[in-house]
Motif scaffolding. Structure first.
Motif, PDB file in Angstrom:
ATOM      1  N   SER A 368      11.608  -1.950  37.964  1.00  0.00           N
ATOM      2  CA  SER A 368      11.924  -3.245  38.560  1.00  0.00           C
ATOM      3  C   SER A 368      12.073  -3.110  40.062  1.00  0.00           C
ATOM      4  CB  SER A 368      13.217  -3.807  37.960  1.00  0.00           C
ATOM      5  OG  SER A 368      13.619  -4.988  38.624  1.00  0.00           O
ATOM      6  N   GLU A 405      17.460  -6.729  21.152  1.00  0.00           N
ATOM      7  CA  GLU A 405      18.822  -6.735  21.684  1.00  0.00           C
ATOM      8  C   GLU A 405      19.456  -5.359  21.598  1.00  0.00           C
ATOM      9  OE1 GLU A 405      20.512 -11.274  20.959  1.00  0.00           O
ATOM     10  OE2 GLU A 405      21.259  -9.620  19.731  1.00  0.00           O
ATOM     11  N   THR A 412      19.827  -8.457  26.263  1.00  0.00           N
ATOM     12  CA  THR A 412      18.644  -8.952  25.571  1.00  0.00           C
ATOM     13  C   THR A 412      17.399  -8.602  26.379  1.00  0.00           C
ATOM     14  OG1 THR A 412      19.883 -10.799  24.608  1.00  0.00           O
ATOM     15  CG2 THR A 412      17.484 -10.998  24.653  1.00  0.00           C
ATOM     16  N   THR A 423      11.787  -8.835  30.586  1.00  0.00           N
ATOM     17  CA  THR A 423      12.927  -9.428  31.292  1.00  0.00           C
ATOM     18  C   THR A 423      14.212  -9.007  30.604  1.00  0.00           C
ATOM     19  OG1 THR A 423      11.622 -11.346  31.963  1.00  0.00           O
ATOM     20  CG2 THR A 423      14.011 -11.562  32.070  1.00  0.00           C
ATOM     21  N   LEU A 424      15.096  -8.377  31.369  1.00  0.00           N
ATOM     22  CA  LEU A 424      16.396  -7.945  30.864  1.00  0.00           C
ATOM     23  C   LEU A 424      17.439  -8.994  31.233  1.00  0.00           C
ATOM     24  CD1 LEU A 424      18.444  -5.863  29.722  1.00  0.00           C
ATOM     25  CD2 LEU A 424      18.508  -4.839  32.016  1.00  0.00           C
ATOM     26  N   LYS A 425      18.101  -9.544  30.230  1.00  0.00           N
ATOM     27  CA  LYS A 425      19.172 -10.521  30.446  1.00  0.00           C
ATOM     28  C   LYS A 425      20.489  -9.910  30.006  1.00  0.00           C
ATOM     29  CE  LYS A 425      16.282 -14.652  29.913  1.00  0.00           C
ATOM     30  NZ  LYS A 425      16.508 -15.168  31.278  1.00  0.00           N
ATOM     31  N   GLN A 426      21.441  -9.867  30.945  1.00  0.00           N
ATOM     32  CA  GLN A 426      22.745  -9.269  30.649  1.00  0.00           C
ATOM     33  C   GLN A 426      23.774  -9.797  31.627  1.00  0.00           C
ATOM     34  OE1 GLN A 426      23.092  -5.010  31.256  1.00  0.00           O
ATOM     35  NE2 GLN A 426      24.568  -4.808  29.603  1.00  0.00           N
ATOM     36  N   SER A 429      22.820 -12.184  34.387  1.00  0.00           N
ATOM     37  CA  SER A 429      21.737 -11.754  35.273  1.00  0.00           C
ATOM     38  C   SER A 429      20.417 -11.719  34.508  1.00  0.00           C
ATOM     39  CB  SER A 429      22.026 -10.367  35.853  1.00  0.00           C
ATOM     40  OG  SER A 429      23.198 -10.385  36.632  1.00  0.00           O
ATOM     41  N   SER A 430      19.323 -11.914  35.227  1.00  0.00           N
ATOM     42  CA  SER A 430      17.979 -11.845  34.659  1.00  0.00           C
ATOM     43  C   SER A 430      17.137 -10.963  35.572  1.00  0.00           C
ATOM     44  CB  SER A 430      17.378 -13.249  34.537  1.00  0.00           C
ATOM     45  OG  SER A 430      16.106 -13.200  33.945  1.00  0.00           O
ATOM     46  N   LEU A 432      13.582  -8.708  36.117  1.00  0.00           N
ATOM     47  CA  LEU A 432      12.204  -8.543  35.678  1.00  0.00           C
ATOM     48  C   LEU A 432      11.765  -7.087  35.845  1.00  0.00           C
ATOM     49  CD1 LEU A 432       9.527  -9.828  34.724  1.00  0.00           C
ATOM     50  CD2 LEU A 432       8.965 -10.157  37.163  1.00  0.00           C
TER      51      LEU A 432
END
Length: 438
Positions: A368, A405, A412, A423-426, A429-430, A432
């Motif tokens: 990223s 997950e 996620t 795309t990491l969502k945690q 935050s998002s 790429l």
């Protein structure tokens, strides 16, 4: 799986309250789901004005022997121990045996920068002393007894990470040294100091400094296609940084006694609550809406824990877990949302049924431009495995089309195979990631 005794600060920030209704039926359904799907084993408690208003036990004290947990089960509480050690330090200050500005060099001149490090810096993680549990060497000795001399040598050899007082950074080394300082100024063992100055006055009959596990204590587990028993840290290593054993009820009584002046003075408590760059003195602050709780959390072996107290509401929340396959911050939110009358959603643990060839489109190295982290994705039969650089491998759970997950971290990962992106969502935050060489 890390076996370090650690603390992770939970930041709880979500929308607004509704009513103050306290119907725990929905929470029971939430916890039933965690237990049914092997997501959490442990005890949970809520106390108001010193009285228990809710408690649950989920799972097993001894999984292989099918012995269930109950409210009397004792757990290793990890870094919650630091609140006990800090209380003893402030008692020593109040008794004139120690000063917060006293230098570490008076006790351990062999520690780098000891002449610049104060007791206050040790308590507030501003010493710069390297955290010995972060080193790979730790895995080679954590199950074996260690002498005081050996622990001091390990800490001294690890050196310093930054100039004392310049910033805050968590280090278990601080509280191991504080333990030895307490033993020196009182000429007594940490075990006796905890007993005589905290557990006996507060009548905490199930709280003590751990040694070899007793039959009343829970075994700890990690989940790897089933609950697997963890190796045991020898308690001569964490001492005042993580060696306390207790129950949820006893911990509730402890923090209530701390905030009601039964252990140290209100002035000392106020100094514990002074937060600087996220760290109090042996204490964290946990925000929940406009409210604030104070306490600590931690983990050791397969155990994880959290103890928090809301002074304005005189409300205590505590969980002690001996096995988790879930993001425990979501559990804390479910308990508090229920108490304060906010609806909660029941968790869904439905998984997608994938074949091994279905995973091929996700494999590779992803990087990223937003953060300096590379994640390599590999497969093991029908499981997708994330291998973040410098971190443990993680088996992901398939949730649907291109969605996976890591439940324990609340993360996620959403793939777009055609673009070679993830795309990491945690934590709101998002980020790429793009597959290298795509």
């Amino acid at each position: 799986m890390t076996r370090r005794f650690i603390a992770i600060v939970f930041v709880i920030t979500i929308s607004t309250f509704t009513s103050n209704a306290q119907d725990f039926s929905r929470l029971n359904q939430f916890l039933d789901s965690l237990e049914t799907h092997d997501k959490f084993m442990g005890n949970v408690i809520l106390r108001k004005n010193g009285e228990t208003v809710y408690s649950r036990s989920l799972g097993y004290k001894d999984f292989d022997a099918s012995i269930k947990l109950d409210k009397e089960t004792r757990f290793r509480v990890g870094s919650i121990s630091k609140m006990f050690t800090t209380s003893l330090i402030f008692k020593a200050v109040e008794e004139g045996k120690l000063h917060l500005d006293r230098k570490l060099s008076d006790f351990f001149p062999e520690i780098k920068n000891a002449d610049k490090i104060t007791m206050s810096m040790l308590l507030q993680h501003r010493s710069g002393i390297h955290n010995f549990t972060n080193d790979s060497l730790y895995q080679s000795y954590f199950t074996s007894p260690q002498t005081r001399q050996r622990m001091v040598q390990i800490i001294a050899d690890a050196g310093s990470d930054f100039e004392p007082g310049s910033k805050g950074e968590y280090s278990n080394s601080n509280f191991v040294l504080l333990t030895f300082i307490l033993e020196e100024i009182y000429n007594d063992s940490y075990l006796n100091l905890v007993k005589e100055r905290i557990t006996e006055p507060l009548q905490l009959k199930n709280t003590y400094v751990g040694k070899a596990p007793l039959k009343q204590e829970a075994k700890s587990y990690t989940f790897e296609n089933g609950w697997k028993e963890e190796k045991i840290t020898d308690m001569s290593i964490p001492v005042g940084a993580g060696a306390i054993v207790s129950t949820t009820e006893d911990l509730g009584k402890f923090i209530e006694g701390l905030f009601s002046g039964k252990i140290i003075s209100k002035e000392s408590l106020a100094m514990m609550q002074e937060i600087r760059e996220g760290y109090g003195r042996g204490m964290f602050q946990f925000p929940y809406y406009e409210r604030k709780a104070y306490g600590h959390n931690g983990g050791i072996d397969g155990f994880s824990s959290m103890l928090g107290y809301f002074p304005e509401e005189k409300l205590t929340i505590c969980y002690l877990s001996n096995g988790t396959n879930y993001n425990n911050n979501s559990l804390i939110l479910a308990v508090l949302d229920t108490y304060f009358g906010k609806g909660i959603e029941l968790p869904s643990f439905q998984t997608a049924d994938l074949k091994t060839e279905d995973l091929d489109k996700y494999l590779g190295v992803y990087s990223s431009e937003q953060i300096p982290l590379k994640i390599t994705f590999v497969k093991d039969d029908t499981s997708l495995i994330a291998k973040p650089a410098g971190q443990p491998d993680t088996v992901l759970e398939a949730r649907g089309s291109h969605v996976f997950e890591f439940v324990q971290a609340g993360a996620t990962m959403i793939f777009d195979p055609e673009k070679g992106e993830m795309t990491l969502k945690q934590g709101g935050s998002s980020i790429l990631f793009k597959r290298e060489g795509n």
